[in-house]
Motif scaffolding. Structure first.
Motif, PDB file in Angstrom:
ATOM      1  N   GLU A   1       0.838  -1.206   0.000  1.00 42.99           N
ATOM      2  CA  GLU A   1       0.000   0.000   0.000  1.00 42.99           C
ATOM      3  C   GLU A   1       0.872   1.255   0.000  1.00 42.99           C
ATOM      4  OE1 GLU A   1      -2.696   2.285   3.318  1.00 42.99           O
ATOM      5  OE2 GLU A   1      -2.976   0.110   3.144  1.00 42.99           O
ATOM      6  N   TRP A   2       1.902   1.273   0.840  1.00 42.56           N
ATOM      7  CA  TRP A   2       2.792   2.437   0.903  1.00 42.56           C
ATOM      8  C   TRP A   2       3.607   2.595  -0.382  1.00 42.56           C
ATOM      9  CZ3 TRP A   2       4.609   0.889   6.466  1.00 42.56           C
ATOM     10  CH2 TRP A   2       3.659   1.340   7.397  1.00 42.56           C
ATOM     11  N   SER A   3       3.987   1.476  -1.001  1.00 43.50           N
ATOM     12  CA  SER A   3       4.815   1.562  -2.205  1.00 43.50           C
ATOM     13  C   SER A   3       4.070   2.234  -3.355  1.00 43.50           C
ATOM     14  CB  SER A   3       5.287   0.168  -2.628  1.00 43.50           C
ATOM     15  OG  SER A   3       4.225  -0.592  -3.176  1.00 43.50           O
ATOM     16  N   LYS A   4       2.756   2.134  -3.361  1.00 45.72           N
ATOM     17  CA  LYS A   4       1.975   2.797  -4.408  1.00 45.72           C
ATOM     18  C   LYS A   4       2.098   4.315  -4.306  1.00 45.72           C
ATOM     19  CE  LYS A   4      -1.423  -0.954  -4.760  1.00 45.72           C
ATOM     20  NZ  LYS A   4      -2.820  -1.362  -4.534  1.00 45.72           N
TER      21      LYS A   4
ATOM     22  N   GLY B   1       6.780   4.729  -3.936  1.00 45.15           N
ATOM     23  CA  GLY B   1       7.683   4.100  -4.894  1.00 45.15           C
ATOM     24  C   GLY B   1       8.104   2.699  -4.485  1.00 45.15           C
ATOM     25  N   ASP B   2       8.879   2.045  -5.360  1.00 42.83           N
ATOM     26  CA  ASP B   2       9.283   0.656  -5.141  1.00 42.83           C
ATOM     27  C   ASP B   2      10.137   0.461  -3.902  1.00 42.83           C
ATOM     28  OD1 ASP B   2       7.946  -0.366  -7.276  1.00 42.83           O
ATOM     29  OD2 ASP B   2       9.688  -0.546  -8.597  1.00 42.83           O
ATOM     30  N   THR B   3      10.970   1.441  -3.595  1.00 48.39           N
ATOM     31  CA  THR B   3      11.907   1.313  -2.482  1.00 48.39           C
ATOM     32  C   THR B   3      11.527   2.309  -1.396  1.00 48.39           C
ATOM     33  OG1 THR B   3      13.666   0.645  -4.003  1.00 48.39           O
ATOM     34  CG2 THR B   3      14.338   1.362  -1.804  1.00 48.39           C
TER      35      THR B   3
ATOM     36  N   VAL C   1      12.375  -1.549   2.427  1.00 49.92           N
ATOM     37  CA  VAL C   1      11.556  -2.601   1.819  1.00 49.92           C
ATOM     38  C   VAL C   1      11.547  -2.388   0.315  1.00 49.92           C
ATOM     39  CG1 VAL C   1       9.336  -3.776   1.851  1.00 49.92           C
ATOM     40  CG2 VAL C   1      10.115  -2.559   3.894  1.00 49.92           C
ATOM     41  N   MET C   2      11.906  -3.440  -0.423  1.00 51.66           N
ATOM     42  CA  MET C   2      11.993  -3.349  -1.884  1.00 51.66           C
ATOM     43  C   MET C   2      10.829  -4.076  -2.551  1.00 51.66           C
ATOM     44  SD  MET C   2      16.085  -3.983  -2.262  1.00 51.66           S
ATOM     45  CE  MET C   2      16.239  -4.792  -0.673  1.00 51.66           C
ATOM     46  N   HIS C   3      10.267  -3.443  -3.603  1.00 53.61           N
ATOM     47  CA  HIS C   3       9.128  -4.011  -4.328  1.00 53.61           C
ATOM     48  C   HIS C   3       9.418  -4.230  -5.808  1.00 53.61           C
ATOM     49  CE1 HIS C   3       7.452  -2.142  -0.713  1.00 53.61           C
ATOM     50  NE2 HIS C   3       6.483  -3.028  -0.794  1.00 53.61           N
ATOM     51  N   GLY C   4      10.586  -3.915  -6.268  1.00 53.85           N
ATOM     52  CA  GLY C   4      10.951  -4.121  -7.662  1.00 53.85           C
ATOM     53  C   GLY C   4      11.903  -5.291  -7.816  1.00 53.85           C
ATOM     54  N   TYR C   5      11.607  -6.196  -8.748  1.00 51.45           N
ATOM     55  CA  TYR C   5      12.428  -7.393  -8.911  1.00 51.45           C
ATOM     56  C   TYR C   5      13.868  -7.052  -9.271  1.00 51.45           C
ATOM     57  CZ  TYR C   5      14.218 -11.760 -10.834  1.00 51.45           C
ATOM     58  OH  TYR C   5      14.992 -12.863 -11.091  1.00 51.45           O
ATOM     59  N   ASP C   6      14.068  -6.161 -10.229  1.00 47.45           N
ATOM     60  CA  ASP C   6      15.427  -5.819 -10.652  1.00 47.45           C
ATOM     61  C   ASP C   6      16.229  -5.205  -9.517  1.00 47.45           C
ATOM     62  OD1 ASP C   6      14.980  -6.778 -13.200  1.00 47.45           O
ATOM     63  OD2 ASP C   6      14.364  -4.835 -14.004  1.00 47.45           O
ATOM     64  N   THR C   7      15.567  -4.368  -8.704  1.00 48.16           N
ATOM     65  CA  THR C   7      16.245  -3.755  -7.552  1.00 48.16           C
ATOM     66  C   THR C   7      16.676  -4.820  -6.554  1.00 48.16           C
ATOM     67  OG1 THR C   7      14.993  -1.705  -7.796  1.00 48.16           O
ATOM     68  CG2 THR C   7      16.001  -2.120  -5.659  1.00 48.16           C
ATOM     69  N   MET C   8      15.773  -5.763  -6.271  1.00 46.72           N
ATOM     70  CA  MET C   8      16.114  -6.851  -5.351  1.00 46.72           C
ATOM     71  C   MET C   8      17.291  -7.662  -5.865  1.00 46.72           C
ATOM     72  SD  MET C   8      12.429  -8.481  -4.362  1.00 46.72           S
ATOM     73  CE  MET C   8      10.999  -7.447  -3.978  1.00 46.72           C
ATOM     74  N   LYS C   9      17.229  -8.032  -7.131  1.00 46.94           N
ATOM     75  CA  LYS C   9      18.270  -8.886  -7.708  1.00 46.94           C
ATOM     76  C   LYS C   9      19.633  -8.212  -7.632  1.00 46.94           C
ATOM     77  CE  LYS C   9      19.291 -11.574 -11.864  1.00 46.94           C
ATOM     78  NZ  LYS C   9      18.821 -11.942 -13.218  1.00 46.94           N
ATOM     79  N   LYS C  10      19.680  -6.932  -7.970  1.00 49.71           N
ATOM     80  CA  LYS C  10      20.946  -6.205  -7.934  1.00 49.71           C
ATOM     81  C   LYS C  10      21.451  -6.052  -6.500  1.00 49.71           C
ATOM     82  CE  LYS C  10      23.152  -1.832  -9.224  1.00 49.71           C
ATOM     83  NZ  LYS C  10      22.964  -0.491  -9.831  1.00 49.71           N
ATOM     84  N   ALA C  11      20.554  -5.675  -5.593  1.00 50.34           N
ATOM     85  CA  ALA C  11      20.959  -5.418  -4.204  1.00 50.34           C
ATOM     86  C   ALA C  11      21.490  -6.681  -3.536  1.00 50.34           C
ATOM     87  CB  ALA C  11      19.780  -4.852  -3.416  1.00 50.34           C
TER      88      ALA C  11
END
Length: 448
Positions: free
Chosen positions: A53-56, A59-61, A74-84
């Motif tokens: 709800e907050w990410s909407k 943003g994603d992070t 808290v991360m909500h983007g797949y690419d961000t998670m993968k890189k981090a």
């Protein structure tokens, strides 16, 4: 009294100012209460839904505070998670959480840096040697499947809660890897192992030598003891192959390897009852490719792409671990363009990416074909991460995939699944904690 109130307000404002000004370019997030942060926001909704709800809005992070001492990104983007999570600086574990008074930095989950790498490397190589991808392990899983199906047939089409049965069956697979044997469901020793595991680690472990000899290594415990003896012979001063490390590692294997697989299988039964057309397609595919008198085995996996896709869709929709085990930054770093201070907790919201319309068309719909290409071949689209991503992804992924495929496909092969009279199961009925589990239910297993 008024002076006290003013003083308290000034103090709280000073704390808030200090927190906000200490680092620039922090990830955005909702305003929180002094000291409590955002922790009181989760009295109605589970954290993964509140974060979505907050990410909407932000943003994603996003950054939140679980109390005054626990800043968390808290991360909500797949690419961000993968890189981090592929970066070493983000591969630590928070030593304040995860029952560390007991684990004390030992084992496979909470350990850090060099110790973690050593524990993980040893576990992966040992599990591979003793079964992952080998016929011996598959035979043990098939034995569990056959015992389980026999118990289900004995229910005589009466409503039955499969939770305990599945938990025992999956736990028994870990028994085969750790102790070198499986136990029948009627075996009293098996029941004791399942219900009093910590005591049995002590009984079965190094204090009784576990029937250990340097020539014969049959299981994880034997391999661990042998490696410890090898290091002693080499004169290692600070060997990490200790009794404490063994107990915590085995506890980690059982906890992670039993709950996740058995609960995912429970979810599969819910989704298949809700989607009988999917169950029928799976059964037809199995009937057309697997002889009636033999179980589904790994050598038939390529013949059952729709069945495999349906299992992947169960994992996506269930999102068993909605917020994966927390990481912690080892130093100041940058994530998604934001500055993240040293010691910040990192939380990947896996539930969010599995239900994100950027990755999945109609994400709330149960549709196995999203995991198949135009020719029907199984694919793994971007945004699918049931075992997390990065350096600390699940080390038991290969084992879990094998178990899920063999358990679920053979249940579908042998039974039609039906709601119990007057009781309709729903994927919207769940219990949210570390693991997202379906609410307890009873269903009818009708032999085919």
């Amino acid at each position: 009294m008024i002076e006290f109130v003013i003083g308290a307000v000034v103090l709280l404002l000073a704390i808030a100012y200090f927190r906000s000004s200490r680092h620039k370019n922090l990830p955005p997030g909702p305003p929180g209460l002094p000291f409590a942060g955002h922790i009181l926001e989760f009295t109605k909704d589970p954290p993964f839904k509140k974060f979505m709800e907050w990410s909407k809005k932000y943003g994603d992070t996003i950054m939140v505070h679980m109390g005054n001492q626990y800043p968390m990104v808290v991360m909500h983007g797949y690419d961000t998670m993968k890189k981090a999570f592929n970066e070493e600086v983000n591969a630590a574990r928070d030593q304040r959480f995860l029952f560390n008074d007991f684990f004390q930095g030992h084992g496979l989950i909470i350990s850090q840096r060099g110790l973690w790498k050593e524990r993980r490397r040893f576990a992966i190589s040992t599990l591979r040697d003793f079964g992952m991808g080998k016929t011996w392990l598959e035979d043990n899983i098939i034995a569990e499947v056959e015992d389980m199906c026999a118990v289900l047939r004995k229910q005589n089409k009466q409503p039955f809660d499969p939770k305990t049965l599945l938990s025992h069956s999956v736990s028994n697979v870990i028994c085969a890897l750790v102790f070198g044997k499986r136990f029948a469901h009627t075996d009293a020793k098996f029941t004791k192992l399942a219900s009093l595991f910590p005591e049995n680690v002590r009984i079965t472990g190094p204090t009784t030598q576990n029937k250990f000899s340097s020539e014969e290594v049959d299981d994880y415990i034997d391999a661990f003891i042998k490696e410890g003896k090898k290091q002693q012979e080499k004169g290692a001063v600070n060997s990490t192959f200790t009794d404490k490390q063994l107990v915590t590692s085995v506890l980690n294997l059982f906890a992670a390897g039993t709950e996740t697989t058995s609960t995912t299988t429970l979810w599969s039964l819910v989704f298949l009852i809700e989607n009988p057309d999917v169950m029928c397609k799976m059964q037809k595919e199995i009937d057309d490719n697997i002889p009636r008198d033999r179980p589904v085995r790994m050598d038939g996996k390529g013949l059952l792409p729709y069945t495999e896709a349906a299992i992947l869709e169960v994992q996506r929709c269930a999102s068993l671990v909605p917020i994966c085990v927390l990481h912690q930054t080892l130093a100041d770093t940058v994530i998604d363009g934001y500055t993240v201070p040293k010691g910040t907790l990192l939380a990947p919201n896996l539930y969010s990416i599995h239900h994100d319309p950027r990755y999945w068309k109609n994400p709330d719909k149960f549709d196995p074909t999203r995991f198949q290409d135009a020719s029907g071949k199984v694919t793994h689209p971007t945004g699918f991460a049931p075992f997390q991503v990065g350096k600390r992804s699940c080390l038991g992924e290969a084992l879990a995939k094998m178990e899920l495929y063999l358990f679920i496909s053979n249940i579908v092969k042998n039974f039609n699944l039906e709601n119990a009279p007057g009781n309709k199961v729903s994927h919207e009925d769940y219990v949210a904690s570390i693991v997202l589990a379906p609410a307890p239910y009873k269903i009818v297993f009708v032999p085919r």
